[in-house]
Design a protein around this motif. Sequence first.
Motif, short mmCIF file in Angstrom:
data_model
loop_
_atom_site.label_atom_id
_atom_site.label_comp_id
_atom_site.label_asym_id
_atom_site.label_seq_id
_atom_site.Cartn_x
_atom_site.Cartn_y
_atom_site.Cartn_z
N CYS A 191 0.86 -1.19 0.00
CA CYS A 191 0.00 0.00 0.00
C CYS A 191 0.89 1.23 0.00
O CYS A 191 1.62 1.47 0.98
N PRO A 192 0.90 2.02 -1.06
CA PRO A 192 1.69 3.26 -1.06
C PRO A 192 1.24 4.18 0.08
O PRO A 192 0.05 4.23 0.41
N PRO A 193 2.16 4.92 0.68
CA PRO A 193 1.80 5.75 1.84
C PRO A 193 0.94 6.95 1.50
O PRO A 193 0.28 7.51 2.38
N ASN A 194 0.92 7.35 0.22
CA ASN A 194 0.18 8.57 -0.15
C ASN A 194 -1.24 8.28 -0.62
O ASN A 194 -1.89 9.15 -1.19
N LEU A 202 -0.29 -13.89 3.96
CA LEU A 202 -0.01 -12.63 3.27
C LEU A 202 1.25 -12.01 3.87
O LEU A 202 1.36 -11.85 5.08
N GLY A 203 2.20 -11.68 3.00
CA GLY A 203 3.37 -10.90 3.41
C GLY A 203 3.24 -9.51 2.83
O GLY A 203 3.05 -9.35 1.61
N ALA A 204 3.34 -8.49 3.67
CA ALA A 204 2.96 -7.16 3.19
C ALA A 204 3.76 -6.04 3.84
O ALA A 204 4.25 -6.16 4.96
N ASP A 205 3.86 -4.95 3.09
CA ASP A 205 4.20 -3.63 3.63
C ASP A 205 3.01 -2.75 3.30
O ASP A 205 2.85 -2.29 2.17
N LEU A 206 2.16 -2.55 4.29
CA LEU A 206 0.94 -1.77 4.11
C LEU A 206 1.10 -0.34 4.60
O LEU A 206 0.14 0.42 4.62
#
Length: 370
Positions: A112-115, A136-140
């Motif tokens: 998930c982009p921060p903007n 699920l492996g994620a950077d949200l």
Amino acid sequence: MTSIKPISILLWNANGVRNHIHELTALLQDKNVDVALITETRLTKKQLLKIPQYITYRTDHPDGRAHAGTAVIVHQSLSHHLLPLPTHDFLQSTAVVIKTFSFPITVASAYCPPNQSISNIQFSSFLISLGHHFILGADLNAKHQQWGSRTTNSRGRTLLSVLNSQNFTLLPPNSPTYWPTDPNRNPDILDFFIHNGLGALNHSVARLDELSSDHSPLILQVSLAPIPKPSPPSFIRGPVNWKLFHQILSDKIDLRVTLKTSEDLDNAVHSFTTKIQEAVWTASSPDHSSKILKKHNLPQHLLDLIHIKRRARLLWQRTRHPADYCKQLKLELATFRSQSFNSYLSSLSSRDNSLSNTFISHPESHPKKS
């Protein structure tokens, strides 16, 4: 067929995967990774992402520019198929269904982009779309003190609400994964796993100190059987020739250093630590009964560079001391891969059809595909 061996799943925010493809390839071999979940790939449709012995699936940002994006890299021996998912500007995800255990499991990466804003309903709909059994492996870009972040942001509160309402389980690491280059900003936990319906499986999460990015990779072990505890790390490759170790240190260490400022002290610690490590690696011989190095196709000097880079990263994380993150390693890995491929092409012949078969089975090697 049900697997009794653990499945290794790597999660890594690459911050642009093409710049680190050779390091990533070496790590996948080193750790015997079955599935790699890559976030922030920053790829466009004109760019290839291919790793030997692995099959790559990817989801680029829908606007076509080289930012955000995800990928799932699966070892070719693993029975699986792609699970199509919708693509949004607020969330990119790639998913495959693996058939290793007695029931199918969706394994997915997400970013998930921060903007961008994302609502409770959007988070919930996405997670439900992964099925009854998923990892699920994620950077949200979601922070919450509930899973160890230093602070809590609105996206973290939204995600926690969804996790609680759907009874999904978050598996965070026990230490930071994001290391901002700005020394005035604090490290934090941004990368983690979320799973559902895996109560019958054993699992463990560990942070790795490899790869060149502002994020540390994580590795998740999943198994039907209890997972044994890993051996403690060591930079000694085998029996040490202590006379040679003493001689190397005597030749390399200069005690006539200035220690008047904190920067002088940091430089001296870094230099002293590096020289001890190099002396140990040079004076110790690999244990040939071990299979750790046998699974590599990399020469020993490249393996040594990888170890040096890992130690340098650990030192930077502790002291934030500015250091070269072993650009020599990236250059030599790229050179080695190029030389290996050129040597392979030179060995092919039109007489036994090996040359034509190579371009058929590896279309990326054809000049028109480059």
